[in-house]
Design a protein around this motif. Structure first.
Motif, mmCIF file in Angstrom:
data_model
loop_
_atom_site.group_PDB
_atom_site.id
_atom_site.type_symbol
_atom_site.label_atom_id
_atom_site.label_comp_id
_atom_site.label_asym_id
_atom_site.label_seq_id
_atom_site.Cartn_x
_atom_site.Cartn_y
_atom_site.Cartn_z
ATOM 1 N N ALA A 51 52.024 32.646 28.854
ATOM 2 C CA ALA A 51 52.216 31.663 29.916
ATOM 3 C C ALA A 51 51.137 31.834 30.975
ATOM 4 O O ALA A 51 50.364 32.788 30.971
ATOM 5 C CB ALA A 51 53.603 31.836 30.533
ATOM 6 N N GLY A 52 51.079 30.864 31.911
ATOM 7 C CA GLY A 52 50.208 31.003 33.065
ATOM 8 C C GLY A 52 48.846 30.368 32.937
ATOM 9 O O GLY A 52 47.929 30.717 33.673
ATOM 10 N N VAL A 53 48.678 29.424 32.010
ATOM 11 C CA VAL A 53 47.363 28.807 31.812
ATOM 12 C C VAL A 53 46.984 27.912 32.986
ATOM 13 O O VAL A 53 45.866 27.971 33.509
ATOM 14 C CB VAL A 53 47.342 28.000 30.502
ATOM 15 C CG1 VAL A 53 46.039 27.233 30.364
ATOM 16 C CG2 VAL A 53 47.553 28.921 29.321
ATOM 17 N N SER A 54 47.930 27.096 33.449
ATOM 18 C CA SER A 54 47.593 26.042 34.402
ATOM 19 C C SER A 54 47.070 26.570 35.716
ATOM 20 O O SER A 54 46.208 25.957 36.349
ATOM 21 C CB SER A 54 48.835 25.169 34.648
ATOM 22 O OG SER A 54 49.197 24.503 33.470
ATOM 23 N N GLY A 55 47.558 27.737 36.149
ATOM 24 C CA GLY A 55 47.133 28.245 37.444
ATOM 25 C C GLY A 55 46.062 29.295 37.368
ATOM 26 O O GLY A 55 45.756 29.953 38.365
ATOM 27 N N GLY A 56 45.451 29.473 36.204
ATOM 28 C CA GLY A 56 44.533 30.575 36.028
ATOM 29 C C GLY A 56 43.063 30.239 36.166
ATOM 30 O O GLY A 56 42.214 31.118 35.994
ATOM 31 N N GLY A 57 42.706 29.007 36.438
ATOM 32 C CA GLY A 57 41.316 28.646 36.618
ATOM 33 C C GLY A 57 40.587 28.406 35.311
ATOM 34 O O GLY A 57 41.169 28.370 34.222
ATOM 35 N N ALA A 58 39.269 28.254 35.417
ATOM 36 C CA ALA A 58 38.446 27.882 34.266
ATOM 37 C C ALA A 58 38.466 28.948 33.178
ATOM 38 O O ALA A 58 38.507 28.629 31.987
ATOM 39 C CB ALA A 58 37.011 27.612 34.723
ATOM 40 N N ARG A 59 38.435 30.225 33.574
ATOM 41 C CA ARG A 59 38.415 31.280 32.568
ATOM 42 C C ARG A 59 39.711 31.286 31.761
ATOM 43 O O ARG A 59 39.693 31.424 30.537
ATOM 44 C CB ARG A 59 38.205 32.639 33.233
ATOM 45 C CG ARG A 59 38.179 33.802 32.254
ATOM 46 C CD ARG A 59 37.820 35.104 32.935
ATOM 47 N NE ARG A 59 36.463 35.062 33.470
ATOM 48 C CZ ARG A 59 35.888 36.090 34.104
ATOM 49 N NH1 ARG A 59 36.585 37.209 34.301
ATOM 50 N NH2 ARG A 59 34.660 35.998 34.540
ATOM 51 N N ALA A 60 40.841 31.121 32.458
ATOM 52 C CA ALA A 60 42.127 31.078 31.754
ATOM 53 C C ALA A 60 42.202 29.868 30.835
ATOM 54 O O ALA A 60 42.716 29.953 29.718
ATOM 55 C CB ALA A 60 43.274 31.045 32.758
ATOM 56 N N ALA A 61 41.680 28.725 31.300
ATOM 57 C CA ALA A 61 41.693 27.528 30.472
ATOM 58 C C ALA A 61 40.851 27.716 29.219
ATOM 59 O O ALA A 61 41.227 27.289 28.126
ATOM 60 C CB ALA A 61 41.203 26.333 31.277
ATOM 61 N N ALA A 62 39.691 28.373 29.369
ATOM 62 C CA ALA A 62 38.831 28.613 28.212
ATOM 63 C C ALA A 62 39.520 29.536 27.219
ATOM 64 O O ALA A 62 39.472 29.313 26.000
ATOM 65 C CB ALA A 62 37.502 29.216 28.669
ATOM 66 N N GLY A 63 40.185 30.568 27.740
ATOM 67 C CA GLY A 63 40.922 31.457 26.850
ATOM 68 C C GLY A 63 42.053 30.745 26.143
ATOM 69 O O GLY A 63 42.291 30.956 24.953
ATOM 70 N N ALA A 64 42.758 29.885 26.879
ATOM 71 C CA ALA A 64 43.851 29.124 26.274
ATOM 72 C C ALA A 64 43.341 28.198 25.187
ATOM 73 O O ALA A 64 43.965 28.064 24.127
ATOM 74 C CB ALA A 64 44.583 28.325 27.349
ATOM 75 N N ALA A 65 42.212 27.553 25.443
ATOM 76 C CA ALA A 65 41.638 26.650 24.445
ATOM 77 C C ALA A 65 41.285 27.413 23.168
ATOM 78 O O ALA A 65 41.534 26.929 22.058
ATOM 79 C CB ALA A 65 40.409 25.957 25.017
ATOM 80 N N GLY A 66 40.734 28.608 23.335
ATOM 81 C CA GLY A 66 40.413 29.411 22.163
ATOM 82 C C GLY A 66 41.648 29.798 21.371
ATOM 83 O O GLY A 66 41.653 29.738 20.135
ATOM 84 N N ARG A 67 42.712 30.174 22.075
ATOM 85 C CA ARG A 67 43.946 30.540 21.380
ATOM 86 C C ARG A 67 44.567 29.334 20.678
ATOM 87 O O ARG A 67 45.148 29.462 19.592
ATOM 88 C CB ARG A 67 44.936 31.157 22.366
ATOM 89 C CG ARG A 67 44.550 32.559 22.827
ATOM 90 C CD ARG A 67 45.650 33.196 23.641
ATOM 91 N NE ARG A 67 45.851 32.526 24.919
ATOM 92 C CZ ARG A 67 45.201 32.820 26.037
ATOM 93 N NH1 ARG A 67 44.282 33.788 26.033
ATOM 94 N NH2 ARG A 67 45.442 32.180 27.162
#
Length: 384
Positions: free
Chosen positions: A66-82
């Motif tokens: 959880a926690g993708v939406s509030g994590g910024g660009a780096r979190a979004a990039a990691g989420a996209a990879g997953r």
């Protein structure tokens, strides 16, 4: 369904016991007229295997924290990879090739599901349990839903008209849609257990989360009933990292002088037993709820129901007929409603009796039957 039962591949992104996960388990335990199989990320199978033991569940791909939406660009990039890893794992699994259609149970599951079916003729059903807006889904989730998921959907099942309306601008013409309430474990028409004598008991059934409205309810309770013997109960666990909010609620109850009459029950398994002990049941989320499974559970249990006057709950509660609707985010208005109901037992009984007779409350078997009809229609027409 006629002929051999089709294989429906259900996609989930988490094994945390949230409303979407419980709804899927309840439906799959109701003897559905299809062959259900489920693919989940690593570590998520335990919840489903423990509660729906007849359903085949396999773990594939990458965890989806959880926690993708509030994590910024780096979190979004990691989420996209997953998401890409998960999509590839789903597409490679033999159950994908055996399926008649794919049904994504949550927004995150829909994201990797849309990637998995991309470039294939596999019918893809998106199950919407959140409003399609940036507040509910977060910026990354909203962009993914509106640009990737809904444009690929062949079928959309929404848990309320409000939810479906939020999605329609992004759905292709001719896509099959339906509004089917989530399976909420309702026993429609059951006899309410005898009320144990004692003070008025007010409750909220919802995970402990700032947007679910527990703090507003606590403030309203203290304002309206601070000098009474009334009791306030919160049933739900602090999922998704909200232990600090639970501590805040406990501290605020002390500050308001009502800590001795506020109870935190944690996650409850026997929902009926808890609701049978409540005189007043409250839904008061701080943003519009797409459905509010707790509202359906309150109504079926014959509680005197109080809801925020917006979103899905307002579609089920007719003010002063089977419950009370209160302006959203209005602690003063909520306090007034609680005070009036706490003082008037006859009013509570009238609203509770009407609540239990609310039309179109569905038990889990009826929810499963409506899904079966939807799947049959979609399989008959194929992809559009």
């Amino acid at each position: 369904m006629t002929g051999a039962a089709p294989v429906v591949l259900h996609l989930e992104h988490t094994g945390s016991p949230g409303g979407a996960e419980f709804a899927l388990v309840r439906m799959l335990r109701a003897d559905p007229a299809w062959d259900p199989r489920m693919l989940v990320p690593p570590g998520a199978a335990g919840f489903f295997r423990a509660r729906a033991s007849d359903v085949e569940v396999a773990e594939v791909g990458s965890p989806q924290p959880a926690g993708v939406s509030g994590g910024g660009a780096r979190a979004a990039a990691g989420a996209a990879g997953r998401l890409l890893v998960q999509a590839a794992a789903v597409r490679r699994h033999p159950w994908f090739r055996a399926a008649g259609l794919v049904d994504a149970n949550t927004a995150r599951a829909a994201a990797f599901g849309a990637l998995a079916v991309r470039g294939t003729r596999m019918p893809f059903v998106v199950h919407l349990r959140d409003l399609v807006d940036a507040t509910a889904l977060g910026g990354f989730g909203f962009r993914t839903m509106t640009r990737l998921v809904l444009p690929r959907a062949d079928g959309v099942i929404a848990n309320s008209p409000t939810t479906l309306d939020s999605a329609l601008p992004f759905v292709r013409d001719g896509v099959r849609t339906a509004v089917i309430p989530s399976a909420s474990g309702l026993t429609v028409g059951r006899a309410r257990s005898a009320r144990v004598p004692g003070p008025v008991r007010i409750g909220m059934l919802a995970r402990i989360d700032p947007w679910k409205g527990q703090l507003l309810l606590l403030e309203a309770f203290a304002s309206a009933l601070g000098d009474s013997d009334a009791v306030l109960e919160f049933a739900g666990a602090p999922l998704f990292g909200h232990e600090d909010f639970l501590a805040q609620l406990r501290s605020r109850a002390v500050e308001l002088g009502v800590a001795n009459r506020v109870r935190f029950l944690g996650q409850v398994d026997d929902v009926d037993a808890v609701l049978d002990g409540w005189d007043i049941a409250v839904q008061y989320s701080t943003r519009p709820e797409p459905l509010g499974q707790n509202v359906l559970q309150y109504l079926a249990a014959g509680c005197a129901v109080v809801v925020a006057d917006e979103g899905g709950p307002a579609e089920w509660v007719d003010d002063d007929v089977n419950g009370r609707r209160v302006s959203p985010r209005d602690a003063v208005g909520l306090a007034s409603a609680l005070g009036a109901l706490a003082e008037d037992g006859q009013l509570r009984r009238r609203l509770g009796a009407a609540a239990a007779q609310t039309p179109e409350l569905l038990d889990d078997a009826a929810v499963a039957a409506q899904h079966a009809d939807f799947y049959t229609g979609l399989l008959a027409t194929g992809r559009r």
